[in-house]
Design a protein around this motif. Structure first.
Motif, short mmCIF file in Angstrom:
data_model
loop_
_atom_site.label_atom_id
_atom_site.label_comp_id
_atom_site.label_asym_id
_atom_site.label_seq_id
_atom_site.Cartn_x
_atom_site.Cartn_y
_atom_site.Cartn_z
N TYR A 56 0.84 -1.21 0.00
CA TYR A 56 0.00 0.00 0.00
C TYR A 56 0.87 1.25 0.00
N VAL A 57 0.51 2.22 -0.85
CA VAL A 57 1.14 3.53 -0.81
C VAL A 57 0.40 4.34 0.26
N THR A 58 1.13 4.79 1.28
CA THR A 58 0.49 5.53 2.38
C THR A 58 0.78 7.03 2.33
N LYS A 59 1.84 7.41 1.62
CA LYS A 59 2.16 8.82 1.49
C LYS A 59 3.04 9.00 0.27
N ALA A 60 2.80 10.08 -0.48
CA ALA A 60 3.60 10.36 -1.67
C ALA A 60 3.90 11.85 -1.71
N SER A 61 5.19 12.17 -1.70
CA SER A 61 5.57 13.58 -1.79
C SER A 61 6.99 13.66 -2.30
N GLY A 62 7.28 14.75 -2.98
CA GLY A 62 8.63 14.92 -3.51
C GLY A 62 8.98 13.80 -4.46
N LYS A 66 6.02 6.44 0.67
CA LYS A 66 6.05 5.57 1.84
C LYS A 66 5.07 4.43 1.63
N PHE A 67 5.48 3.24 2.06
CA PHE A 67 4.68 2.04 1.85
C PHE A 67 4.45 1.30 3.16
N GLU A 85 10.37 3.08 2.50
CA GLU A 85 10.35 4.31 1.72
C GLU A 85 11.23 4.09 0.50
N GLN A 86 10.70 4.39 -0.69
CA GLN A 86 11.45 4.12 -1.90
C GLN A 86 11.45 5.34 -2.81
N PRO A 87 12.53 5.50 -3.59
CA PRO A 87 12.56 6.60 -4.56
C PRO A 87 11.63 6.31 -5.73
N LEU A 88 11.20 7.35 -6.36
CA LEU A 88 10.27 7.27 -7.48
C LEU A 88 10.79 6.36 -8.59
N GLU A 89 12.11 6.39 -8.82
CA GLU A 89 12.68 5.66 -9.96
C GLU A 89 12.43 4.15 -9.91
N LYS A 90 12.13 3.62 -8.72
CA LYS A 90 11.97 2.18 -8.59
C LYS A 90 10.52 1.71 -8.76
#
Length: 530
Positions: A56-62, A66-67, A85-90
């Motif tokens: 589940y994606v729980t927060k997305a910013s920048g 956060k999962f 927490e993972q970078p967008l590129e992945k």
């Protein structure tokens, strides 16, 4: 009621109960408030590790997300939850080689009010959107081009297919006629290919003795086979009727099937002899064969260009054409009257909604191990008069047509939906057909919509459809349909996830993935394909 009849009903009920589809395992688990306010990014199954992962994606910013990652074994026992927490590129769908924003050149295909083909260079601009996990697209139009043949003739637009990876386009167009040959645009058909800079890459010509129109075209490239994805299939039909007696093919049933490669090369051209001049056909690929199916009229003296509008056309026959290995494998035609004779419905349903010869929305097509062909779909009514401008379409009864391996009708199954209110009618029912492990039966899953709920994911509002599975079993040898069984409905109602209603866990079973109306509790359910 006579005692004998009462006993017979009891025996019938007992027999139906033993044959009814059932769940072999159910599991539930509550997720956190943060996960519920986020969204299910992607469920994955690793059978080697005996593990189901719900992310589940729980927060997305920048540039980070956060999962919460929930792990279960294949029997739905909870193994644990971890946060990351993972970078967008992945993330899936993100082009690390392109970044957050990128653009590519491509071609727009247009026509003017005279039908003349026009091309326009365009720039496709893409920007990553966190809410739905994909790129938003904007189009910027550039300069135009009116292509011409080697003889200097303009083209009459018929159809086209965009090639998204390269930005190229394939166009089917007729070479415009003049006084010496006013019907040229319907007899000399060009297969054109242009790149994103409007350079011509190919020009292949299909010559016809008599004027033709496109009866059906398939430009879909969504199949798994990469080579076949890019193929275009076209069904051409003779034009005729009033004012065309001197130039028309005297046989309205002389159809032509053409398959075109992504390079615009003509791979196949097959003549089809049909007894029906009006054939409202659609394509579907089944194995290595291409099937063309649909309602047809009662003779070959009429022509497809004389066909009434869909809401007025009531066919007398249903035709199937099978193309295999570059030739016609068979052409079958079934009178609509036969559908009523072979109509079946679930035992507790009093009357079967019959197929009446009109075009219906196809939901799924399946070829079984023994070669039978099953087409399931749904009747619908289109708006008329003042309602037409509203665009409202009502989806109603569900039907399935069962043919043998030679295209002969075995049965027609008609189903009255469980849910038939205004909300249920506004969208077609999703359906899947799954064969049993031994190939003797077919499970028919209809997703019934009980309602609609508005909820928020990462702060944005969206609709959640409250959908539950309704399942029956069909005996393929005897062509008999059993009772439907509803899953998820009871003391606590569960609804399948709108994006991921099924989990791919092993063979010989269907695994439903659902949740409560509030979304707080996950629901897993295995249905064995016995």
């Amino acid at each position: 009621m006579k005692p004998m009849n009462f006993l017979l009903l009891l025996l019938m009920g007992s027999s139906l109960a033993t044959q009814a589809q059932k769940l072999s395992k159910e599991g539930t688990h509550e997720i956190s408030k943060k996960a519920n306010k986020g969204y299910l990014y992607e469920p994955t199954v690793d059978e080697a590790k005996n593990e189901v992962t719900m992310t589940y994606v729980t927060k997305a910013s920048g540039r980070k997300a956060k999962f919460e990652i929930y792990k279960f074994d294949l029997e739905f026992n909870f193994k644990g939850m971890e946060e990351s927490e993972q970078p967008l590129e992945k993330l899936k769908g993100y082009r690390a080689d392109k970044g957050d924003e990128w653009e590519m050149p491509a071609v727009s295909v247009e026509k003017n009010f005279m039908g003349t083909l026009m091309l326009r260079r365009k720039i496709i601009k893409k920007k990553w959107n966190w809410f739905w996990g994909g790129y938003d697209i904007k189009i910027e139009q550039k300069e135009k081009l009116k292509p011409k043949s080697e003889d200097g003739n303009k083209f009459f637009y018929l159809s086209h297919a965009e090639q998204n990876e390269s930005g190229s386009v394939i166009i089917i167009a007729g070479e415009k006629g003049d006084r010496s040959d006013p019907m040229r645009q319907y007899k000399r058909i060009h297969i054109l290919r242009y790149d994103a800079e409007l350079n011509q890459l190919a020009d292949k010509v299909l010559e016809f003795q008599y004027p033709q129109l496109i009866a059906a075209v398939n430009t879909d490239d969504a199949d798994e086979d990469a080579e076949l994805d890019e193929d275009i299939t076209i069904l051409f039909a003779p034009m005729g009727g009033k004012g065309m007696n001197k130039v028309a093919d005297p046989n309205g049933g002389n159809y032509s099937y053409v398959r075109i490669a992504s390079s615009a090369e003509i791979k196949e051209r097959v003549s089809i002899s049909s007894n029906h001049g009006i054939f409202d056909g659609s394509f579907v690929k089944v194995g290595n064969a291409m099937m063309i199916y649909g309602p047809a009229n009662d003779n070959k003296t009429d022509y497809l260009n004389e066909k009434p509008a869909d809401d007025q056309f009531k066919a007398k026959n249903f035709q199937i054409v099978k193309i295999e290995n570059g030739q016609v494998a068979y052409v079958t035609s079934t009178p609509i009257s036969e559908f009523e004779k072979k109509a079946q419905n679930p035992p507790s349903q009093k009357k079967s909604p019959d197929y009446k010869g009109r075009k219906f929305r196809v939901a799924d097509i399946r070829q079984t191990m023994n070669g039978d062909l099953l087409i399931t779909g749904q009747n619908y009514s289109t708006p008329s008069g003042l309602r037409r401008s509203s665009g409202t379409t009502d989806y109603t009864d569900i039907i399935m047509i069962h043919f043998d391996s030679k295209g002969n009708l075995k049965a027609q199954y008609g189903v009255r939906r469980e849910e038939n209110d205004k909300e249920a009618k506004m969208a077609p029912n999703s359906q899947i057909l799954v064969e049993s492990t031994d190939g003797s039966s077919l499970y028919w899953v209809i997703l019934e919509m009980e309602g609609v709920k508005t909820e928020k994911e990462l702060g944005d509002s969206k609709y959640k459809f409250l959908v539950y599975p309704n399942v029956t079993k069909i005996n393929l040898a005897t062509a008999n349909i059993g009772e439907f069984t509803q899953f998820g409905q009871g003391k606590t109602d569960y609804y399948v996830n709108n994006k991921y209603p099924f989990l791919p866990i092993g063979k010989g079973q269907v695994v439903f993935l659902g949740e409560t109306k509030s979304g707080k509790t996950l629901w897993f359910a295995k249905m064995p394909l016995e």
